[in-house]
Design a protein around this motif. Structure first.
Motif, mmCIF file in Angstrom:
data_model
loop_
_atom_site.group_PDB
_atom_site.id
_atom_site.type_symbol
_atom_site.label_atom_id
_atom_site.label_comp_id
_atom_site.label_asym_id
_atom_site.label_seq_id
_atom_site.Cartn_x
_atom_site.Cartn_y
_atom_site.Cartn_z
ATOM 1 N N LYS A 20 0.831 -1.206 0.000
ATOM 2 C CA LYS A 20 0.000 0.000 0.000
ATOM 3 C C LYS A 20 0.867 1.258 0.000
ATOM 4 O O LYS A 20 0.629 2.185 -0.782
ATOM 5 C CB LYS A 20 -0.923 0.004 1.215
ATOM 6 N N LEU A 23 2.456 1.711 -3.417
ATOM 7 C CA LEU A 23 1.461 2.114 -4.414
ATOM 8 C C LEU A 23 1.097 3.585 -4.234
ATOM 9 O O LEU A 23 0.945 4.317 -5.228
ATOM 10 C CB LEU A 23 0.207 1.238 -4.305
ATOM 11 N N LEU A 41 -6.335 4.954 -6.837
ATOM 12 C CA LEU A 41 -6.042 3.713 -6.131
ATOM 13 C C LEU A 41 -7.206 3.364 -5.218
ATOM 14 O O LEU A 41 -7.718 4.220 -4.500
ATOM 15 C CB LEU A 41 -4.759 3.878 -5.305
ATOM 16 N N TYR A 75 9.137 1.038 -7.851
ATOM 17 C CA TYR A 75 8.062 0.286 -7.191
ATOM 18 C C TYR A 75 8.313 -1.220 -7.314
ATOM 19 O O TYR A 75 8.161 -1.966 -6.338
ATOM 20 C CB TYR A 75 6.689 0.654 -7.785
#
Length: 94
Positions: A20, A23, A41, A75
């Motif tokens: 999380k 992201l 998101l 990421y």
């Protein structure tokens, strides 16, 4: 024609907070990219390990540029081994 992307990310057990956080780092930088119309998101209300990006891009080419951006590569490194499943659907609004 606008391209809609639905990306589903399933975090590995115990890695939900890490995934999380990583992201969330993508949101502002991606929204500033050329061609990004929407980049939202979501998390599943019943399954906190299931995340979903709902995206709209001006063109497929601009979305592909996004997919090779440095922040996406960062990421991928940061979440290596923390994501069980990742699916992307390219869609067109009817």
């Amino acid at each position: 024609m606008t391209l809609t992307i639905v990306a589903n990310i399933h975090a590995a057990k115990g890695k939900e907070d890490l995934v999380k956080a990583e992201l969330e780092k993508l949101i502002d930088v991606t929204r500033a990219e050329a061609g990004c119309l929407q980049y939202d998101l979501h998390v599943d209300n019943e399954n906190p390990a299931h995340f979903m990006f709902y995206e709209n891009w001006e063109t497929r080419e601009l979305w592909q540029e996004h997919m090779s951006a440095p922040h996406l590569a960062a990421y991928m490194v940061a979440t290596e081994g923390a994501v069980d499943e990742f699916t992307v659907n390219e869609m067109t609004r009817i």
